[in-house]
Write an enzyme that holds these catalytic residues in place. Structure first.
Site: not given
Ligand code: SRS
Ligand code: CA
Ligand code: ZN
Ligand code: ZN
Length: 495
Positions: A230, A234, A240
């Site tokens: 995850h 970024h 998101h």
């Protein structure tokens, strides 16, 4: 409540100094409601004001000052409702309040970037380095999980991640606690698990894990691979998603580790970096060939001479032969002697009259003084520099009929195995027993972390395997199972 007031981080604006939603409701709220006795409606307003400030930067611009013409509360509620696919009413209806109550943290839904930050990396080989480790697992396990988490994104894009041991890699990975030098302290166990900065120089791309969490490889505690995957989203510039099936959903969830990316994750990644097959940085033969300017179109070079220092030069095949290394390209050959400065070069035919052009792969077994050259479904054997007899079919090695040509071959002395590469697969051949090893072919990307692409050529030298991928060469350490450095392919010819 602590707010971000002075300057924003270099890349993605992370509003991380707040305690996250889901924290005790008695916390002081943003703006005017602080200290008031709150009924249910007042609580919803407080929640909404905090939520919007946190995720939609309500009433704040990047310097932390209030905007002169700031968007209204209702406009921000509408933004948030649009993001979550709710009815866009601009008012705090029950569905909206419910989402605001759902715990989430970190990167705002509407991301902002500082002036120095950019939304994507403008190169396809990205270096990473692991600084401080967690004591929750062996360092080698951390290495493996971090490499695999990067490969989640690498295998769906033209990006290649190269491990570096320097302090200025693009993505610096660190396990830290509380205050750790970037104005975004972690919050102890649970809460925020990690944060990452979007692409950019300096702190851009850097990824920090909260070492107050219990990091694990399984499902007890916090799974490092899932969180790292995850965070690296970024670090590559992704924000998101409101889709719980997406890896970029803002809350930690148990997931199928073999299939982490949703269609939406892949689409968003491809919007930034293209797909593996259409970008110029796709490592397939036709696109590299189209980069390369044939010698007869190059006015600077006389007939027969090729520009070895062309920055886009890639090789078809590379092999050692005694104390020399041979580089094949189309109908051309460069021969570089280990101890001599000059390079011999010319059409392949000048050196090997039986062979004209387009060698796909080559390897040598030094202890047998044998070199094999592959072209399509045929191969030649050389002893010394003499081509022996007629070419033989490659199926003698045990390839299935469907394999019509190879991309690369390399013999690893220490294992006595020759590795053959074709597209995303590789085979392992036991030179002593003269047979293909069982359970092959296997996926290149699974067994060679950092190599999520087909290869143009490969050679084993000085204990490392060097994979030529388009105009790059990656040095691979079999013991550490990682790429340890990257260079221009033609640096080997002194360019
Ligand atoms: S980030 N990269 N988006 C970090 C993100 C994360 O840490 N999310 C928090 C989370 O899911 N934490 C799980 C453990 C706490 C559960 C309690 C409720 N809660 C990475 C992740 C998506 C892999 C969000 C969060 C959930 C949270 C919180 C944050 C309570 C603070 C307090 C910056
Ligand atoms: Ca934490
Ligand atoms: Zn940090
Ligand atoms: Zn996140």
């Amino acid at each position: 409540m602590r707010c971000v007031t002075l300057s924003w981080p270099v890349a993605v604006v992370l509003v991380l100094t707040h305690t996250c939603r889901g924290a005790p409701a008695s916390r002081a709220a943003a703006g005017t409601v602080t200290g008031l006795h709150r009924g249910p409606i007042q609580n919803d307003l407080t929640l909404a004001a905090e939520y919007l400030e946190r995720y939609y930067t309500l009433g704040r611009e990047r310097t932390g000052r209030r905007r002169r013409s700031e968007p209204t509360f209702a406009a921000k509620v509408r933004d948030m409702q649009t993001f979550f696919g709710l009815n866009v009413t601009g008012s705090l209806d029950p569905a909206t309040v419910e989402i605001m109550r759902t715990p989430r943290c970190g990167v705002p839904d509407v991301q902002e970037y500082s002036d120095q930050g950019s939304k994507r990396w403008t190169k396809s080989v990205i270096s990473y380095s692991i600084g401080r480790y967690t004591s929750d697992m062996a360092p080698s396990t951390v290495d493996h999980l971090i490499g695999s988490a990067l490969n989640v994104w690498g295998s769906a894009s033209p990006l290649t991640f190269v491990r570096s041991f320097s302090h200025n890699a693009d993505i610096m990975v660190d396990f830290v606690t509380r205050e750790h030098g970037d104005s975004y302290p972690f919050d102890g166990p649970q809460g925020t698990l990690a944060h990452a900065y979007g692409p950019g120089t300096g702190i851009g791309g850097d990824t920090h894990f909260d070492d107050d969490e219990v990091w694990t490889t399984g499902s007890n505690g916090i799974n490092l691979y899932l969180v790292a995957a995850h965070e690296f989203g970024h670090a590559l510039g992704l924000s998101h998603s409101n889709n719980p099936e997406s890896l970029m959903y803002p809350t930690y969830m148990k997931r199928n580790q073999h299939n982490l990316l949703s269609r939406e994750d892949i689409l968003n990644l491809n919007m930034l970096y293209g797909t593996r097959s259409v970008l110029p940085y796709h490592f397939s033969r036709p696109s590299w060939n189209s980069f390369y300017k044939p010698w007869h179109l190059s006015p600077r070079f006389p007939l027969f001479l090729q520009d070895k220092c062309n920055p886009n030069l890639s090789f078809d095949a590379v092999t050692t032969m005694g104390e020399s290394t041979l580089f094949f390209k189309d109908n051309y050959l460069w021969i570089k002697h280990d101890q001599q400065c000059d390079t011999k070069e010319g059409p392949i035919k000048n050196f090997m009259p039986k062979i004209d052009s387009d060698i796909d792969a080559a390897y040598s077994v030094p202890k047998k003084s044998v070199v094999c050259l592959f072209k399509g479904h045929k191969f030649w054997t050389l002893r010394g520099s003499q081509v022996r007899g007629k070419p033989k079919p490659i199926h003698k090695f045990g390839f299935p009929k469907q394999v019509e040509r190879l991309d690369a071959a390399v013999h690893v002395d220490s294992t006595g195995r020759t590795l053959f590469f074709a597209e995303h697969l590789y085979w392992s051949y036991d030179e002593d027993r003269r047979m293909m090893e069982e359970l092959h072919p296997r996926n290149i990307s699974e067994d060679f972390p950092g190599l999520n692409t087909s290869v143009s050529a490969a050679v084993h030298r000085d204990g490392f395997t060097h994979f030529f991928i388009g105009p790059l060469v990656l040095k691979y350490d079999h013991k550490r199972k990682q790429v340890v450095s990257a260079d221009k392919a033609n640096s080997w010819l002194g360019c």
